[in-house]
Design an enzyme around this catalytic site. Structure first.
Site, short mmCIF file in Angstrom:
data_model
loop_
_atom_site.label_atom_id
_atom_site.label_comp_id
_atom_site.label_asym_id
_atom_site.label_seq_id
_atom_site.Cartn_x
_atom_site.Cartn_y
_atom_site.Cartn_z
CG HIS A 81 -0.99 0.05 2.27
ND1 HIS A 81 0.31 0.47 3.40
CD2 HIS A 81 -1.35 -1.29 3.88
CE1 HIS A 81 0.12 -0.27 4.61
NE2 HIS A 81 -0.49 -1.03 5.17
CG HIS A 101 -3.82 -5.94 13.05
ND1 HIS A 101 -4.72 -5.44 13.06
CD2 HIS A 101 -2.99 -5.66 11.53
CE1 HIS A 101 -4.49 -4.12 11.80
NE2 HIS A 101 -2.93 -4.12 11.04
CD GLU A 108 -3.80 -3.26 7.59
OE1 GLU A 108 -2.65 -3.26 7.98
OE2 GLU A 108 -3.39 -2.70 6.37
CG ASP A 120 -1.18 -7.32 6.17
OD1 ASP A 120 -2.15 -6.61 6.98
OD2 ASP A 120 -0.31 -7.10 7.37
CG HIS A 128 -1.12 -0.13 12.05
ND1 HIS A 128 -1.10 0.39 10.84
CD2 HIS A 128 -0.84 -1.23 12.00
CE1 HIS A 128 -0.99 -0.68 10.17
NE2 HIS A 128 -1.33 -2.22 10.69
CG ASP A 180 1.16 -4.52 11.17
OD1 ASP A 180 1.16 -5.98 10.97
OD2 ASP A 180 0.17 -4.25 11.50
CE1 TYR A 196 6.44 -3.38 8.56
CE2 TYR A 196 5.59 -2.83 10.61
CZ TYR A 196 5.93 -2.89 10.46
OH TYR A 196 4.12 -3.99 10.90
CG HIS A 238 4.61 -8.16 8.50
ND1 HIS A 238 4.04 -8.69 7.43
CD2 HIS A 238 4.07 -7.54 9.01
CE1 HIS A 238 2.87 -7.85 7.37
NE2 HIS A 238 2.77 -7.24 7.82
FE1 FEO Z 1 -1.24 -3.87 10.10
FE2 FEO Z 1 0.77 -6.23 8.32
O1 FEO Z 1 -1.03 -5.32 8.87
#
Ligand code: FEO
Length: 394
Positions: free
Chosen positions: A25, A79, A81, A83, A145, A164, A192, A223
């Site tokens: 993104h 989370h 999101e 991903d 986040h 994250d 990051y 990640h």
């Molecule tokens: Fe906030 Fe890695 O997604």
């Protein structure tokens, strides 16, 4: 047969490496991305986080090498999101008896994203869950986040599954920090933080206070690599970054139509160098904004320059400053400079954009018409020198 890294006896990394993605993104990821997912095999079987939907099959294959996915009792969604959660429907289809462990905010996000109910168990701060020999404890980290963000702590092994936080976009087939190039790893962790967490630095400080109460041996983010040997180091860096500690580093970032603004930028850099401050030069048409904000994280000053186009700044500079505004940098000072033809405009716009990003103007920067004279070149040098001296004095 796929290899699954084992963090401790019965705890596996079963997520996927996305070697291909170069744009997350808008964040450039030249080293790719990973979507980590962790399987804990105890009397009860628990999966912590899933992966991005196209990697669901790989996740299920990896789990199947260890246990039948049908036997999974709990899926922790730290989370929502996509991903980390867009493979949730596929996992729940394979593990229909599993309860979904999630915050209240996360539950409402799952309902909206996927349009369906699961067997939810909503958790809040300090709630725990026994897996048999091992215990999970939940640590919501709202706005780190997203509002639903949470970390999960494995009490007996002292492992923090941080989602994250503490991540990096870094693809390798070796899953632990000490198996990889540390300079690259710390750079990716910094990049990051700058691109994802910088706007939430005050909340990061608060979260570090709560996490500081937990003995942490290992940090397993969703990640990148697992902090096995350098958990203390990354915690220390997060502390420093979240406090807005800077070093005497100035970034000179510009874009130029016909070279006059570029000449000014180079002279300003020479002035900064003569003052004794560290300085770096970036031409924005040739630079990546994700990497630039990694440099900005600890910089004390940002000097921006642009030629005037249509009474305003060049579009590359506008895009950068718009991005920086969203990241809410702290403890920086700024200045603007640039050349123009028949009418100016860029410098005023640059100054407004710096102020809008929370970067006050330290010193009025130079401006000039058409090509620089010797005197104007000297002015640029003098400005850089003065800005550098002020920086060293702060
Ligand atoms: Fe906030 Fe890695 O997604």
């Amino acid at each position: 047969m796929m290899q699954n890294a084992e963090l401790a006896k019965g705890i596996y990394q079963v997520g996927a490496v996305d070697w291909i993605t170069r744009d997350f993104h808008g964040y450039r990821t030249p080293r790719g991305v990973t979507y980590n997912s962790y399987l804990i095999v105890d009397e009860k079987i628990c999966l912590i986080d899933t992966v991005k939907a196209p990697f669901a099959r790989e996740l299920l294959e990896r789990i199947s090498q260890i246990v039948d996915p049908e036997k999974i009792n709990y899926v922790v969604v730290n989370h929502v999101e996509p991903d980390h959660s867009s493979a949730l429907p596929a996992i729940m289809q394979a593990a229909p008896k599993a309860k979904v462990i999630i915050t209240e905010q996360g539950r409402s996000e799952v309902l909206k994203y996927f349009g369906r109910e699961y067997d939810f168990r909503v958790v809040k701060n300090d709630d725990s869950l026994s897996l048999g020999q091992r215990t999970l404890k939940f640590v919501p980290l709202p706005m780190l986040h997203w509002p639903d963000s949470m970390a999960t702590y494995l009490v007996e092994d002292q492992i923090l599954f941080s989602n994250d936080a503490f991540g990096q976009h870094y693809s390798t087939n070796f899953k632990f920090d000490d198996e990889n190039d540390l300079a690259e790893l710390f750079y990716e962790a910094k990049k990051y933080y700058a691109n994802i967490l910088m706007p939430f630095s005050k909340l990061v400080s608060k979260a570090l206070d709560s996490l500081g109460l937990l003995p942490i041996k290992m940090i397993a983010p969703s990640h990148g690599l697992i902090w096995r040997s350098h958990a203390v180091d990354i915690l220390g860096l997060y502390n420093k970054w979240s406090m807005g500690i800077t070093e005497p580093l100035i970034l000179v970032v510009y874009d130029s139509m016909w070279g006059s603004t570029e000449t000014m930028a180079r002279r300003i850099l020479e002035g900064l160098t003569a003052s004794g401050v560290k300085a770096k030069l970036f031409r924005m048409s040739e630079s990546d904004k994700s990497e630039l904000v990694a440099e900005l994280l600890m910089a004390r000053g940002l000097i921006v320059g642009s030629s005037t186009l249509n009474n305003g700044m060049l579009p590359n500079m506008a895009a950068l400053l718009y991005y920086i505004k969203g990241l809410k940098p702290i403890n920086k000072s700024g200045a603007a400079f640039g050349a123009y033809g028949w009418a100016g405009g860029a410098q005023a716009e640059l100054e407004q954009s710096l102020k809008a990003a929370g970067i006050p103007i330290e010193l009025a920067g130079p401006t000039l018409k058409w090509a620089p004279t010797q005197e104007e070149i000297q002015n640029c040098f003098d400005f850089g020198f003065a800005f550098g001296q002020k920086t060293l004095g702060r």
